[in-house]
Design a protein around this motif. Structure first.
Motif, PDB file in Angstrom:
ATOM      1  N   ILE A  50      25.372  28.847 -28.182  1.00 45.73           N
ATOM      2  CA  ILE A  50      25.100  29.887 -27.187  1.00 45.73           C
ATOM      3  C   ILE A  50      23.638  29.864 -26.773  1.00 45.73           C
ATOM      4  N   PHE A  51      22.742  29.696 -27.733  1.00 42.96           N
ATOM      5  CA  PHE A  51      21.314  29.655 -27.409  1.00 42.96           C
ATOM      6  C   PHE A  51      20.974  28.452 -26.546  1.00 42.96           C
ATOM      7  N   PHE A  52      21.460  27.265 -26.919  1.00 45.21           N
ATOM      8  CA  PHE A  52      21.127  26.057 -26.162  1.00 45.21           C
ATOM      9  C   PHE A  52      21.562  26.171 -24.709  1.00 45.21           C
ATOM     10  N   PHE A  53      22.800  26.607 -24.484  1.00 41.42           N
ATOM     11  CA  PHE A  53      23.279  26.659 -23.105  1.00 41.42           C
ATOM     12  C   PHE A  53      22.695  27.840 -22.338  1.00 41.42           C
ATOM     13  N   GLU A  81      15.234  22.549 -19.205  1.00 43.83           N
ATOM     14  CA  GLU A  81      15.767  21.275 -19.668  1.00 43.83           C
ATOM     15  C   GLU A  81      16.991  20.808 -18.868  1.00 43.83           C
ATOM     16  N   SER A  82      17.418  19.598 -19.169  1.00 38.92           N
ATOM     17  CA  SER A  82      18.588  18.990 -18.551  1.00 38.92           C
ATOM     18  C   SER A  82      19.641  18.748 -19.633  1.00 38.92           C
ATOM     19  N   ILE A  83      20.911  18.834 -19.264  1.00 38.28           N
ATOM     20  CA  ILE A  83      21.957  18.563 -20.256  1.00 38.28           C
ATOM     21  C   ILE A  83      22.238  17.069 -20.382  1.00 38.28           C
ATOM     22  N   GLU A 121      21.937  17.637 -28.908  1.00 34.21           N
ATOM     23  CA  GLU A 121      22.158  18.921 -29.583  1.00 34.21           C
ATOM     24  C   GLU A 121      23.138  19.799 -28.814  1.00 34.21           C
ATOM     25  N   SER A 122      22.980  19.857 -27.507  1.00 36.60           N
ATOM     26  CA  SER A 122      23.833  20.733 -26.707  1.00 36.60           C
ATOM     27  C   SER A 122      25.280  20.249 -26.671  1.00 36.60           C
ATOM     28  N   TRP A 123      25.471  18.941 -26.446  1.00 37.84           N
ATOM     29  CA  TRP A 123      26.830  18.409 -26.378  1.00 37.84           C
ATOM     30  C   TRP A 123      27.541  18.544 -27.726  1.00 37.84           C
TER      31      TRP A 123
END
Length: 413
Positions: free
Chosen positions: A379-382, A389-391, A396-398
């Protein structure tokens, strides 16, 4: 803890907290050590892949992960097409894109493998141990980073030009502000999730919690990064809401306020700057910067992204800004970035999966599952990707999204 669990802990540790060291070592001039750590990570991952043939997959996890992998690979094929087959700009102008073709393919494939393997094994991980070791490591790194660097740089950086800022950062051998704030926020979130579980002694647990919280928050604040500050706050609010310590009405007010700050923050601060000047100079700079160029003019990131999306709303146009003074940049908003990259047709399925992951993360926190902290990090990352930042190529995000999608009633067993 058996060999399998040690290997699992190491891989998960590499994906999240150890990224701090992997990212910092090359800046310090120790690229070989960082490379060696990554090779150890890949070796551990290979060991898990070999072992995976003996693991019986959970059908719910398999279904969720399969849908995720389909969307991820559609997105990745778009990246491959844009970067290799039909590049609209030189590689050097594509912000945060690996320099060589081999690096690009390696990043794409490794993220997919990480997502598959970690979700397969996530029920075998000792999350209490992971949280403890991660919190200790990140806190130590934050202290060392502050001790060997000049933290006043983050407070002074915005009075310098971008080139001067990068030169100062390189000479000081420090992480950029957004990265430092991200790792400090991660330390705070892990510390929050492990609160009261360090020992049998309440006083010791209290001292550890507030000590780590002080170090983490100090680093977040000193970077003067608005996004991490705001989204760390909203993530903590969501955590306490899931623990039923905050009323839903309060959460809605806070989240709506956060959305207003994101969308209209420049106008609000412009008004404040005219009435109470010289207060929180960094935040007032948003009026002239347009939120670091994200909005506020026809040549802002959001304006250029919306123009690019309108050119081909269904299947996307390009994964980076194609024109204007910000050519090669990304819009600092993952939804706009997805719409630019592969349009409404594939963004809608991604967002449906994203909402499912949010729902499962909240369920895990409400039911106090051991794996819940990963959902909170997701939740924090997204949330952070709404303004920073970019996905693309963001491991970490994926991985955190793939893990959240695989949460089910067997996760806590």
């Amino acid at each position: 803890m058996n060999r399998l669990q040690i290997t699992l802990q190491f891989v998960l540790f590499c994906i999240f907290p150890l990224r701090f060291l992997i990212q910092w070592l090359p800046i310090l001039g120790y690229s070989l050590i960082a490379t060696f750590i990554v090779l150890l990570e890949y070796f551990a991952l290979f060991t898990l892949i070999v072992h995976s043939v003996t693991i019986e997959r959970n059908p719910i996890s398999k279904q969720a992960n399969s849908l995720f992998q389909i969307i991820y690979w559609i997105y990745s094929f778009y990246l491959i097409y844009y970067i290799f087959i039909n590049p609209l700009m030189p590689r050097v102008d594509m912000l945060h894109v690996p320099p060589s073709d081999l690096n690009v393919i390696q990043e794409i494939v490794m993220i997919s493998i990480f997502c598959s393997v970690i979700t397969l094994y996530q029920n075998f991980i000792d999350y209490t141990f992971f949280l403890k070791i991660s919190t200790i490591f990140l806190t130590a790194m934050l202290i060392i980073h502050a001790a060997v660097g000049n933290m006043s740089f983050y407070l002074m950086q915005y009075i310098s030009s971008n080139d001067e800022r990068l030169e100062m950062l390189a000479s000081l051998r420090m992480l950029d502000g957004i990265s430092l704030a991200k790792y400090a926020s991660m330390a705070f979130i892990f510390n929050l999730c492990i609160k009261g579980k360090w020992s049998e002694y309440h006083i010791l647990n209290t001292l550890i919690f507030y000590g780590v919280a002080f170090v983490a928050l100090s680093n977040v604040i000193v970077t003067t990064q608005r996004g991490p500050m705001l989204f760390l706050f909203t993530t903590v609010i969501i955590y306490y809401f899931c623990k039923e310590r905050i009323e839903p009405r309060t959460v809605l007010v806070i989240l709506y306020s956060a959305i207003i700050l994101i969308l209209f923050g420049d106008l609000i601060i412009l008004w404040l700057a005219s009435h109470v000047p010289h207060v929180f100079d960094r935040f007032f700079l948003i009026a002239s910067e347009g939120a670091s160029g994200r909005f506020g003019s026809k040549e802002s990131e959001y304006a250029l992204a919306l123009k690019q999306i309108s050119d081909e709303p269904f299947f996307g146009t390009y994964f980076r800004t194609r024109f204007g003074p910000r050519e090669g940049n990304y819009p600092h908003n993952f939804i706009l970035e997805l719409l630019m990259t592969f349009g409404v047709v594939f963004t809608i399925p991604f967002l449906l999966l994203f909402l499912q992951a949010i729902k499962k993360a909240i369920t895990a926190m409400r039911l106090n599952w051991n794996i819940a902290p990963i959902g909170l990090i997701f939740i924090f990352f997204f949330s952070l990707h709404l303004s920073s930042e970019s996905i693309a190529f963001n491991t970490e995000s994926w991985v955190s999204m793939a893990m959240a999608l695989s949460f089910n009633e067997y996760t806590n067993e």
